[in-house]
Design a protein around this motif. Structure first.
Motif, PDB file in Angstrom:
ATOM      1  N   UNK A 103      -2.815  -6.437  -2.988  1.00  0.00           N
ATOM      2  CA  UNK A 103      -3.000  -6.762  -4.462  1.00  0.00           C
ATOM      3  C   UNK A 103      -4.134  -5.833  -5.239  1.00  0.00           C
ATOM      4  N   UNK A 104      -3.809  -6.193  -6.545  1.00  0.00           N
ATOM      5  CA  UNK A 104      -4.532  -5.207  -7.643  1.00  0.00           C
ATOM      6  C   UNK A 104      -6.032  -4.968  -7.151  1.00  0.00           C
ATOM      7  N   UNK A 105      -6.671  -3.745  -7.409  1.00  0.00           N
ATOM      8  CA  UNK A 105      -7.791  -3.607  -7.036  1.00  0.00           C
ATOM      9  C   UNK A 105      -8.036  -3.257  -5.369  1.00  0.00           C
ATOM     10  N   UNK A 106      -7.385  -3.597  -4.623  1.00  0.00           N
ATOM     11  CA  UNK A 106      -7.403  -3.226  -3.382  1.00  0.00           C
ATOM     12  C   UNK A 106      -7.436  -1.547  -2.905  1.00  0.00           C
ATOM     13  N   UNK A 107      -8.142  -1.213  -1.911  1.00  0.00           N
ATOM     14  CA  UNK A 107      -8.016   0.327  -1.605  1.00  0.00           C
ATOM     15  C   UNK A 107      -6.811   0.709  -0.618  1.00  0.00           C
ATOM     16  N   UNK A 108      -6.072   1.821  -1.105  1.00  0.00           N
ATOM     17  CA  UNK A 108      -5.047   2.040  -0.294  1.00  0.00           C
ATOM     18  C   UNK A 108      -5.194   3.805   0.207  1.00  0.00           C
ATOM     19  N   UNK A 109      -5.231   4.140   1.404  1.00  0.00           N
ATOM     20  CA  UNK A 109      -5.413   5.488   1.906  1.00  0.00           C
ATOM     21  C   UNK A 109      -4.108   5.841   2.204  1.00  0.00           C
ATOM     22  N   UNK A 110      -3.654   6.826   1.666  1.00  0.00           N
ATOM     23  CA  UNK A 110      -2.300   7.484   1.912  1.00  0.00           C
ATOM     24  C   UNK A 110      -2.379   8.828   2.494  1.00  0.00           C
ATOM     25  N   UNK A 111      -1.774   8.829   3.738  1.00  0.00           N
ATOM     26  CA  UNK A 111      -1.650   9.947   4.541  1.00  0.00           C
ATOM     27  C   UNK A 111      -0.132  10.857   4.282  1.00  0.00           C
ATOM     28  N   UNK A 112      -0.509  12.112   4.411  1.00  0.00           N
ATOM     29  CA  UNK A 112       0.747  12.476   4.163  1.00  0.00           C
ATOM     30  C   UNK A 112       1.277  12.514   2.565  1.00  0.00           C
ATOM     31  N   UNK A 113       0.251  12.555   1.794  1.00  0.00           N
ATOM     32  CA  UNK A 113       0.640  12.230   0.242  1.00  0.00           C
ATOM     33  C   UNK A 113       1.205  13.481  -0.292  1.00  0.00           C
ATOM     34  N   UNK A 114       1.665  14.714   0.447  1.00  0.00           N
ATOM     35  CA  UNK A 114       2.195  15.725  -0.380  1.00  0.00           C
ATOM     36  C   UNK A 114       3.975  15.599  -0.105  1.00  0.00           C
ATOM     37  N   UNK A 115       3.981  14.735   0.946  1.00  0.00           N
ATOM     38  CA  UNK A 115       5.546  14.487   1.140  1.00  0.00           C
ATOM     39  C   UNK A 115       6.273  13.542   0.211  1.00  0.00           C
ATOM     40  N   UNK A 116       7.665  13.362   0.264  1.00  0.00           N
ATOM     41  CA  UNK A 116       8.366  12.726  -0.737  1.00  0.00           C
ATOM     42  C   UNK A 116       7.806  11.260  -0.573  1.00  0.00           C
ATOM     43  N   UNK A 117       7.843  10.607   0.673  1.00  0.00           N
ATOM     44  CA  UNK A 117       7.519   9.132   0.896  1.00  0.00           C
ATOM     45  C   UNK A 117       6.107   8.962   0.795  1.00  0.00           C
ATOM     46  N   UNK A 118       5.315   9.913   0.761  1.00  0.00           N
ATOM     47  CA  UNK A 118       3.731   9.563   0.628  1.00  0.00           C
ATOM     48  C   UNK A 118       3.531   9.726  -0.812  1.00  0.00           C
ATOM     49  N   UNK A 142      -2.165  18.350  -3.095  1.00  0.00           N
ATOM     50  CA  UNK A 142      -3.427  17.189  -3.716  1.00  0.00           C
ATOM     51  C   UNK A 142      -3.534  17.332  -5.196  1.00  0.00           C
ATOM     52  N   UNK A 143      -3.361  18.434  -5.870  1.00  0.00           N
ATOM     53  CA  UNK A 143      -3.172  18.362  -7.215  1.00  0.00           C
ATOM     54  C   UNK A 143      -1.825  17.369  -7.757  1.00  0.00           C
ATOM     55  N   UNK A 144      -0.936  17.445  -6.976  1.00  0.00           N
ATOM     56  CA  UNK A 144       0.133  16.489  -7.283  1.00  0.00           C
ATOM     57  C   UNK A 144       0.026  14.993  -7.154  1.00  0.00           C
ATOM     58  N   UNK A 145      -0.703  14.983  -5.971  1.00  0.00           N
ATOM     59  CA  UNK A 145      -1.013  13.622  -5.975  1.00  0.00           C
ATOM     60  C   UNK A 145      -2.033  12.793  -6.849  1.00  0.00           C
ATOM     61  N   UNK A 146      -3.013  13.743  -7.215  1.00  0.00           N
ATOM     62  CA  UNK A 146      -3.769  13.473  -8.450  1.00  0.00           C
ATOM     63  C   UNK A 146      -2.951  13.206  -9.598  1.00  0.00           C
ATOM     64  N   UNK A 147      -2.036  13.924  -9.865  1.00  0.00           N
ATOM     65  CA  UNK A 147      -1.369  13.527 -11.090  1.00  0.00           C
ATOM     66  C   UNK A 147      -0.610  12.256 -11.084  1.00  0.00           C
TER      67      UNK A 147
END
Length: 267
Positions: A103-118, A142-147
């Motif tokens: 649900x909106x507002x919950x916190x999600x931790x994404x591992x491998x965030x530089x991969x396509x699926x991440x 990391x810059x791409x994930x921030x963007x």
């Protein structure tokens, strides 16, 4: 245009859970222009731009797919974006909206965030109103994930530090972990979950399938959730159009921003 993803590398090595009989043409997803339709097909016409997830065959000159697998591409998407969209974004949406029901507002931790699926999970998570934390292995990733909407990013070099950082960023524990990596990082990410948090098993890009400690699941009432989109769609093919339709509406509304991939011309 045909996408090249991690699953394609596994397929050609015979390491994927589905093993097509040899010989086969690789290519698990594509975008192209319709050149012919069967007499009983409605809703598609010659000249339409479509994308399709195929598992194999996408790198052929011409591909035949069931009408339900061909989805019209918005005019705002390039061929490259469309050819690399279905697999990664459908996996992310299936995981977050269909398997975890976040649900909106919950916190999600994404591992491998530089991969396509991440990276897709970062983009979809933000579009769904989640507070996204991203772990990626280089400054550029990391810059791409921030963007794409990650509120905070971190280097995975020290898995224990990832756990500590994620807890600090989420007031004691994240609501969900999205893990396409596996390995030792998964063990520490599991410990970053709050009570009743969910660990989403996406894949094992590290090459190591983690043995998640069951006591960490038990003692905090955490949940481990499998996310196998390919197997699910094989058993529920109608869901493919539903998932892609929802995602492409978000693209048209400007709420998703898939990257433009590096293109390699046929030689």
């Amino acid at each position: 245009a045909a996408g090249v993803a991690f699953v394609d590398a596994l397929l050609v090595q015979g390491l994927y859970q589905i093993k097509p009989p040899l010989p086969f043409t690789p290519g698990s997803e594509l975008a192209g222009t319709v050149t012919e339709v069967a007499p009983d097909v409605t809703g598609l016409a010659v000249g339409d731009r479509v994308l399709a997830a195929t598992l194999i065959g996408g790198m052929a000159t011409e591909v035949v797919v069931p009408a339900r697998a061909a989805v019209k591409v918005p005019g705002t998407m390039s061929d490259g974006q469309a050819a690399t969209f279905a697999q990664s974004y459908s996996t992310a949406y299936f995981a977050l909206a269909k398997r975890a029901w976040l649900r909106g507002g919950q916190t999600l931790l994404v591992l491998g965030a530089g991969s396509g699926v991440g990276l897709a999970a970062v983009d979809v998570g933000r579009a769904l109103g989640l507070d996204v934390l991203a772990v990626a292995s280089s400054d550029a990733k990391r810059e791409l994930a921030t963007s794409r909407g990650a509120r905070a990013v971190f280097d995975p070099a020290d898995p224990v530090a990832v756990k500590v950082w994620a807890r600090e960023q989420s007031d004691g524990g994240v609501d969900a972990v999205y893990d396409p990596v596996g390995g030792v990082l998964a063990l520490e990410a599991l410990r970053a979950l709050r009570e009743d948090g969910q660990f989403l098993v996406i894949g094992f890009a590290s090459g190591t399938i983690p043995a998640l400690p069951a006591n960490q699941v038990l003692l905090s009432n955490r949940r481990v959730v499998g996310v196998d989109l390919g197997g699910w769609l094989a058993r529920h093919p109608a869901d493919n159009a539903e998932i892609l339709g929802a995602l492409l509406k978000l693209v048209e509304a400007g709420r998703l921003n898939p990257v433009e991939p590096v293109a390699h011309p046929v030689t």
